[in-house]
Design a protein around this motif. Structure first.
Motif, mmCIF file in Angstrom:
data_model
loop_
_atom_site.group_PDB
_atom_site.id
_atom_site.type_symbol
_atom_site.label_atom_id
_atom_site.label_comp_id
_atom_site.label_asym_id
_atom_site.label_seq_id
_atom_site.Cartn_x
_atom_site.Cartn_y
_atom_site.Cartn_z
ATOM 1 N N ALA A 118 0.838 -1.204 0.000
ATOM 2 C CA ALA A 118 0.000 0.000 0.000
ATOM 3 C C ALA A 118 0.868 1.247 0.000
ATOM 4 C CB ALA A 118 -0.926 -0.007 1.216
ATOM 5 N N LEU A 119 1.919 1.237 0.809
ATOM 6 C CA LEU A 119 2.847 2.369 0.870
ATOM 7 C C LEU A 119 3.701 2.459 -0.385
ATOM 8 C CD1 LEU A 119 4.004 2.153 4.598
ATOM 9 C CD2 LEU A 119 2.459 3.833 3.567
ATOM 10 N N THR A 123 4.091 5.896 -2.383
ATOM 11 C CA THR A 123 5.389 6.562 -2.566
ATOM 12 C C THR A 123 5.744 6.707 -4.045
ATOM 13 O OG1 THR A 123 6.459 4.408 -2.209
ATOM 14 C CG2 THR A 123 6.356 5.908 -0.330
ATOM 15 N N GLU A 124 5.267 5.768 -4.861
ATOM 16 C CA GLU A 124 5.487 5.897 -6.312
ATOM 17 C C GLU A 124 4.745 7.114 -6.851
ATOM 18 O OE1 GLU A 124 6.982 4.998 -10.060
ATOM 19 O OE2 GLU A 124 7.494 4.044 -8.142
ATOM 20 N N LEU A 125 3.552 7.348 -6.340
ATOM 21 C CA LEU A 125 2.794 8.538 -6.746
ATOM 22 C C LEU A 125 3.520 9.820 -6.368
ATOM 23 C CD1 LEU A 125 -0.910 7.640 -5.844
ATOM 24 C CD2 LEU A 125 -0.075 8.299 -8.098
ATOM 25 N N LEU A 126 4.243 9.779 -5.258
ATOM 26 C CA LEU A 126 4.987 10.953 -4.784
ATOM 27 C C LEU A 126 6.334 11.106 -5.488
ATOM 28 C CD1 LEU A 126 4.334 10.719 -0.923
ATOM 29 C CD2 LEU A 126 3.150 12.163 -2.608
ATOM 30 N N GLN A 133 10.277 0.928 -4.811
ATOM 31 C CA GLN A 133 10.797 -0.373 -5.249
ATOM 32 C C GLN A 133 11.213 -1.225 -4.063
ATOM 33 O OE1 GLN A 133 13.908 0.686 -8.000
ATOM 34 N NE2 GLN A 133 12.492 0.951 -9.721
ATOM 35 N N TRP A 134 11.831 -0.607 -3.053
ATOM 36 C CA TRP A 134 12.239 -1.368 -1.864
ATOM 37 C C TRP A 134 11.017 -1.931 -1.142
ATOM 38 C CZ3 TRP A 134 11.414 -0.977 3.464
ATOM 39 C CH2 TRP A 134 12.232 -1.796 4.253
ATOM 40 N N LEU A 135 9.945 -1.138 -1.076
ATOM 41 C CA LEU A 135 8.720 -1.589 -0.413
ATOM 42 C C LEU A 135 8.027 -2.698 -1.190
ATOM 43 C CD1 LEU A 135 7.277 1.891 0.619
ATOM 44 C CD2 LEU A 135 8.059 0.115 2.194
#
Length: 445
Positions: A118-119, A123-126, A133-135
């Motif tokens: 979900a994060l 974070t990709e949107l941001l 990628q790490w998440l």
């Protein structure tokens, strides 16, 4: 030190909390995966049948035992068997308590994956691509971060108590889960290829419904989905005042749980065919690629191919799964917490953090020996421990309680005509059906 026993303050609060316990990753992650791998509509048909014939009665029996005793599962089963086999009842309760801990040990790991994904989309949107990628990539380091984080989330709610924590947060999270699920279904069903998934899911091939593997999978899924056999429903039942219509409550919980599982199938299975339509490889030899890891590999790729809208959908989807996981971990955590409070006289705060620490240690062990232990723990819990616990509940209600059939005796006292029939069904038919399934499991293994 004597402690005042907390309780649910409303019927709807109990139903939402118990449904929240039942509605979890088993519905939204496990059920669609099992359905896609076991004939789609045929699996759905058998699942509904098993839920009606076995899972609903098992849920009733578990809630009923807890409600009558008004105690934690260990004490409740010991009391129910006190005229016959009190130590057997006690140790059966302890086994269920261990089952709850087993469930939490792997459940919190998977829930951490959901939260990380979900994060990742967010974070990709941001524009934080490296963090995203790490998440998104499975790693020991990610597990070591998100598993404890999810355990802390559950502990923070349990710590507040039954009414202020479990009931309040269930009333907030369950409607949010339902709204998000419906919104995602509407979006996915409008995508190219979704109609093929609907056909597989809703049109059963009845030639497959006698497949022993399918039946066993459906039974394990039904028990795991409803959180039966580990004491969570028993302890929730104990927090309801006596005199409530347990039958109606059990039906309400089962109906809501089954509805969510059905809706999850409407989301996930069409999404697989949408992904296939987009050029992604989903099936190999009529089986899903990756099975349990399916939604962490194929669906994120599908969502990423949709641009920013897909990333929003992805974030909402995995947030939905995180909420479902959280409502389920709450009930499993309450099982050992209630035992430590009532039998060992610990405060709720100390019991909560002690249980959370033990779960954390067990989860870390699974992470360290993931390939060897993770799948094994899930199989032992869902195909052996939970069904065996349900079999014991049937025997307790039908044979051991007051040296006889508890529901039949209650019916004679209260003049209820339907209770003897229900009591005899739990006494004779349910143990027989479960025993037949166990014989098939032994033959297959």
């Amino acid at each position: 030190m004597t402690q005042t026993r907390d309780s649910f303050h409303s019927r709807i609060g109990f139903v939402l909390a118990a449904a929240g316990s039942a509605i979890g990753l088993g519905n939204i992650w496990g059920f669609p995966t099992q359905a896609a791998n076991n004939g789609g509509g045929a699996f759905l048909f058998v699942y509904l049948l098993v839920t009606l014939l076995l899972a609903l009665p098992a849920l009733y029996a578990e809630i009923y035992i807890g409600n009558q005793a008004q105690k934690n599962p260990v004490a409740a089963l010991k009391e129910a068997c006190q005229d016959t086999l009190p130590n057997v009842g006690k140790y059966a309760g302890i086994i269920g308590l261990c089952g709850a801990m087993m469930m939490l040990s792997f459940y919190t790991i998977v829930a951490g994956w959901m939260l990380a994904h979900a994060l990742s989309a967010f974070t990709e949107l941001l524009g934080l691509t490296s963090i995203s990628q790490w998440l998104a990539i499975s790693s020991t380091e990610r597990n070591l971060l998100f598993t404890p984080l999810f355990i802390l989330l559950g502990a923070a709610i349990i710590h507040q108590g039954v009414n202020a924590g479990i009931e309040k947060w269930s009333a907030r999270l369950m409607p949010l889960l339902l709204v998000m699920l419906i919104g995602l279904i509407i979006y996915i069903l409008r995508q190219p290829g979704a109609e093929k998934g609907l056909a597989l899911y809703l049109i059963p091939d009845f030639s497959q419904v006698t497949n022993p593997k399918l039946i066993i999978s459906a039974m394990g899924q039904a028990f795991f989905s409803l959180s039966i056999g580990v004491g969570g429903m028993m302890v929730y039942g104990s927090y309801m005042q006596k005199g409530k219509d347990i039958g109606k409550l059990a039906i309400s919980i089962t109906a809501l749980d089954t509805f969510i599982a059905f809706m999850a199938g409407l989301l996930i299975i069409p999404a697989l065919f949408v992904a296939q339509e987009a050029g992604l490889e989903v099936f190999s030899n009529n089986e899903l690629i990756g099975e349990g890891q399916l939604i962490f590999k194929i669906l994120p790729e599908l969502f990423n191919s949709m641009g920013n809208v897909g990333l929003i959908v992805s974030s909402c989807f995995f947030l939905l799964l995180s909420i479902a996981a959280l409502t389920s971990t709450i009930s499993s955590t309450e099982v050992p917490v209630s035992y430590l409070m009532e039998d060992k006289n610990l405060t709720r705060s100390r019991a909560t953090w002690l249980v959370s620490f033990v779960v954390l240690c067990a989860s870390m062990l699974l992470i360290a020996f993931f390939d060897e232990l993770f799948g094994l723990v899930i199989r032992v819990l869902t195909t052996i421990l939970q069904p065996l616990s349900c079999l014991f509940y049937f025997i307790v209600v039908g044979w051991l309680w007051n040296r006889g059939n508890k529901l039949r005796d209650k019916a004679l006292q209260e003049g209820r005509k339907w209770l003897p029939i229900w009591g005899n069904y739990l006494r004779f038919v349910c143990p027989l059906l479960l025993s037949v399934v166990f014989v098939n499991v032994a033959i297959l293994n």
